[in-house]
Design a protein around this motif. Structure first.
Motif, PDB file in Angstrom:
ATOM      1  N   ASN A  79       0.730  -1.315  -0.089  1.00  0.00           N
ATOM      2  CA  ASN A  79      -0.032   0.041  -0.025  1.00  0.00           C
ATOM      3  C   ASN A  79       0.876   1.192  -0.007  1.00  0.00           C
ATOM      4  O   ASN A  79       0.600   2.301  -0.791  1.00  0.00           O
ATOM      5  CB  ASN A  79      -0.807  -0.055   1.335  1.00  0.00           C
ATOM      6  CG  ASN A  79      -1.904  -1.057   1.183  1.00  0.00           C
ATOM      7  OD1 ASN A  79      -2.342  -1.571  -0.138  1.00  0.00           O
ATOM      8  ND2 ASN A  79      -2.768  -1.359   2.363  1.00  0.00           N
ATOM      9  N   ASN A  82       2.301   1.983  -3.609  1.00  0.00           N
ATOM     10  CA  ASN A  82       1.214   2.400  -4.280  1.00  0.00           C
ATOM     11  C   ASN A  82       0.957   3.649  -4.165  1.00  0.00           C
ATOM     12  O   ASN A  82       0.828   4.570  -4.992  1.00  0.00           O
ATOM     13  CB  ASN A  82      -0.042   1.302  -4.341  1.00  0.00           C
ATOM     14  CG  ASN A  82       0.001   0.064  -4.843  1.00  0.00           C
ATOM     15  OD1 ASN A  82       0.971  -0.073  -5.857  1.00  0.00           O
ATOM     16  ND2 ASN A  82      -0.750  -1.094  -4.592  1.00  0.00           N
ATOM     17  N   ASP A 297     -11.405   6.464  -6.121  1.00  0.00           N
ATOM     18  CA  ASP A 297     -11.184   5.142  -5.766  1.00  0.00           C
ATOM     19  C   ASP A 297     -10.595   4.311  -7.030  1.00  0.00           C
ATOM     20  O   ASP A 297      -9.641   3.851  -7.423  1.00  0.00           O
ATOM     21  CB  ASP A 297     -11.506   4.637  -4.738  1.00  0.00           C
ATOM     22  CG  ASP A 297     -11.737   5.202  -3.435  1.00  0.00           C
ATOM     23  OD1 ASP A 297     -10.336   5.833  -3.019  1.00  0.00           O
ATOM     24  OD2 ASP A 297     -12.406   4.859  -2.607  1.00  0.00           O
ATOM     25  N   ASN A 298     -11.685   4.444  -7.870  1.00  0.00           N
ATOM     26  CA  ASN A 298     -11.885   3.654  -9.102  1.00  0.00           C
ATOM     27  C   ASN A 298     -10.788   4.035 -10.069  1.00  0.00           C
ATOM     28  O   ASN A 298     -10.102   3.501 -10.741  1.00  0.00           O
ATOM     29  CB  ASN A 298     -13.194   3.871  -9.773  1.00  0.00           C
ATOM     30  CG  ASN A 298     -14.071   2.970  -8.866  1.00  0.00           C
ATOM     31  OD1 ASN A 298     -13.694   1.674  -8.419  1.00  0.00           O
ATOM     32  ND2 ASN A 298     -15.370   3.178  -9.301  1.00  0.00           N
ATOM     33  N   GLU A 300      -7.780   5.982  -9.202  1.00  0.00           N
ATOM     34  CA  GLU A 300      -6.617   5.535  -8.591  1.00  0.00           C
ATOM     35  C   GLU A 300      -6.339   4.042  -9.095  1.00  0.00           C
ATOM     36  O   GLU A 300      -5.071   3.788  -9.512  1.00  0.00           O
ATOM     37  CB  GLU A 300      -6.748   5.425  -7.116  1.00  0.00           C
ATOM     38  CG  GLU A 300      -6.988   6.869  -6.345  1.00  0.00           C
ATOM     39  CD  GLU A 300      -5.791   7.878  -6.613  1.00  0.00           C
ATOM     40  OE1 GLU A 300      -4.865   7.996  -5.648  1.00  0.00           O
ATOM     41  OE2 GLU A 300      -5.882   8.538  -7.774  1.00  0.00           O
ATOM     42  N   LYS A 301      -7.168   3.127  -8.993  1.00  0.00           N
ATOM     43  CA  LYS A 301      -6.947   1.839  -9.488  1.00  0.00           C
ATOM     44  C   LYS A 301      -6.637   1.738 -11.082  1.00  0.00           C
ATOM     45  O   LYS A 301      -5.711   1.068 -11.461  1.00  0.00           O
ATOM     46  CB  LYS A 301      -8.058   0.781  -9.137  1.00  0.00           C
ATOM     47  CG  LYS A 301      -8.375   0.512  -7.801  1.00  0.00           C
ATOM     48  CD  LYS A 301      -9.505  -0.158  -7.439  1.00  0.00           C
ATOM     49  CE  LYS A 301      -9.890  -0.278  -6.071  1.00  0.00           C
ATOM     50  NZ  LYS A 301     -11.351  -1.029  -5.965  1.00  0.00           N
ATOM     51  N   MET A 302      -7.077   2.574 -11.692  1.00  0.00           N
ATOM     52  CA  MET A 302      -6.991   2.562 -13.031  1.00  0.00           C
ATOM     53  C   MET A 302      -5.775   3.298 -13.437  1.00  0.00           C
ATOM     54  O   MET A 302      -4.921   2.791 -14.387  1.00  0.00           O
ATOM     55  CB  MET A 302      -8.158   3.458 -13.865  1.00  0.00           C
ATOM     56  CG  MET A 302      -8.156   3.397 -15.354  1.00  0.00           C
ATOM     57  SD  MET A 302      -8.411   1.808 -16.086  1.00  0.00           S
ATOM     58  CE  MET A 302      -9.929   1.429 -15.446  1.00  0.00           C
ATOM     59  N   LEU A 304      -3.137   3.210 -11.640  1.00  0.00           N
ATOM     60  CA  LEU A 304      -1.822   1.957 -11.297  1.00  0.00           C
ATOM     61  C   LEU A 304      -1.994   0.872 -12.412  1.00  0.00           C
ATOM     62  O   LEU A 304      -0.878   0.581 -12.930  1.00  0.00           O
ATOM     63  CB  LEU A 304      -2.364   1.131  -9.863  1.00  0.00           C
ATOM     64  CG  LEU A 304      -2.075   2.097  -8.785  1.00  0.00           C
ATOM     65  CD1 LEU A 304      -2.509   1.650  -7.424  1.00  0.00           C
ATOM     66  CD2 LEU A 304      -0.461   2.449  -8.677  1.00  0.00           C
ATOM     67  N   LYS A 305      -3.066   0.459 -12.964  1.00  0.00           N
ATOM     68  CA  LYS A 305      -3.068  -0.387 -14.042  1.00  0.00           C
ATOM     69  C   LYS A 305      -2.631   0.268 -15.285  1.00  0.00           C
ATOM     70  O   LYS A 305      -1.775  -0.474 -16.044  1.00  0.00           O
ATOM     71  CB  LYS A 305      -4.616  -0.729 -14.108  1.00  0.00           C
ATOM     72  CG  LYS A 305      -4.931  -1.747 -15.236  1.00  0.00           C
ATOM     73  CD  LYS A 305      -6.347  -2.325 -15.264  1.00  0.00           C
ATOM     74  CE  LYS A 305      -6.717  -3.475 -16.358  1.00  0.00           C
ATOM     75  NZ  LYS A 305      -8.020  -3.715 -16.098  1.00  0.00           N
TER      76      LYS A 305
END
Length: 323
Positions: A79, A82, A297-298, A300-302, A304-305
């Motif tokens: 975490n 990231n 949050d969505n 943020e995940k994108m 990183l991806k």
């Protein structure tokens, strides 16, 4: 012979460049993408800072429980990595949109606290004083990024209404009638001086012995407001200081042990409860916050991806010593 020396110098130069890429040791890199790097050194500072925060907020036992679990340690390290990467990505996005952070903003924020006290606190945890300014800079940049993101995100009324209809139970306000005994300073009892913690324990012992709450409150509570039987009236969880918010879920008639806070020691008795249903109009602002966070949050995940982050977990063992 001269050619060999030149070749040797070139080889040495290339070797040095490959080991110290832009001032970063290759064996210090713990995560990378095409555009970003995170070093073990960066992660170390943030883990030390996490320990400081855990100790202050939850006490040393909570950190100890993390240090005894490999899974928890790995989760915290991942975490942290990231978050560092996202901070770097966010800063780049801000620069691309001509949004900058000035030194004056950093200095203004730092002037609000006792800098020496903060530096001493960091030093106790083996954190360099340079980390203070770096951390404040990161925090202020994150605030700017969140504002930038929220201003870009448009949430339609239809989305708000759909969320409300699907999650109506979230918009029922729980109110609890609470009574308190507040002890915040030393007191002389029978010729002996007792500290606040000692007084709160004496008061709690009397409650356990069956003495009514209001009688114990009259004897020991130091609340200058002279509340009737120590009654706070009906309050919501958000109205309470963080250490006492859990009491709204306790059973009616139950009583807490002494709770230590920044304001002294509290013993709280739980009275009757009320449930209040909030309609859509009253809930809109809360739903906007919920959906903004969900979209953030969505995203943020994108991010990183999209950046295809590669984490070298074999280097985690180097960080275990910090726990």
């Amino acid at each position: 012979m001269k050619i060999n020396k030149i070749f040797a110098k070139i080889f040495l130069f290339i070797t040095v460049i490959s080991i110290f890429t832009f001032g970063i040791r290759i064996n210090d890199i713990i995560a990378k993408s095409d555009k970003y790097r995170v070093t073990c050194s960066e992660v170390e500072d943030y883990i030390k800072y996490s320990k400081l925060q855990y100790d202050e907020l939850f006490g040393e036992k909570e950190w100890k429980s993390i240090s005894e679990s490999k899974k928890d340690k790995d989760t915290l390290i991942t975490n942290t990595i990231n978050n560092i990467l996202l901070n770097k990505i966010h800063e780049k996005i801000l620069i691309e949109n001509k949004i900058y952070l000035s030194n004056e903003e950093i200095d203004k924020y730092l002037s609000l606290s006792d800098r020496k006290e903060l530096v001493d606190k960091l030093d106790n945890y083996g954190i360099s004083s340079k980390f203070l300014e770096k951390n404040v800079r990161t925090m202020l940049l994150e605030d700017k990024y969140k504002n930038f993101f929220h201003n870009k995100v448009k949430i339609k009324d239809r989305e708000l209404k759909e969320y409300y209809d699907k999650n109506k139970n979230e918009f029922i306000t729980k109110k609890v009638n609470l009574y308190q005994i507040w002890i915040k300073k030393s007191k002389t009892i029978n010729g002996k001086i007792f500290a606040p913690e000692e007084i709160s324990n004496i008061a709690y012992k009397e409650l356990e012995d069956g003495i009514p709450f209001d009688k114990v409150g009259e004897k020991y509570s130091q609340d200058e407001r002279k509340l009737d039987r120590g009654s706070l009236g009906y309050v919501e969880e958000k109205d309470l200081i963080k250490e006492l918010r859990y009491v709204v879920d306790l059973q009616e008639g139950s009583c807490t042990k002494p709770v230590k806070t920044d304001f002294g020691y509290f013993i709280v008795k739980v009275g009757s409860k009320q449930l209040q249903k909030n309609d859509f109009a009253d809930s809109k602002n809360k739903i906007v916050d919920i959906l903004r966070k969900e979209k953030f949050d969505n995203r943020e995940k994108m991010l990183l991806k999209e950046n295809k982050v590669n984490i070298n977990k074999t280097r985690y063992s180097r960080l275990y010593k910090l726990f």
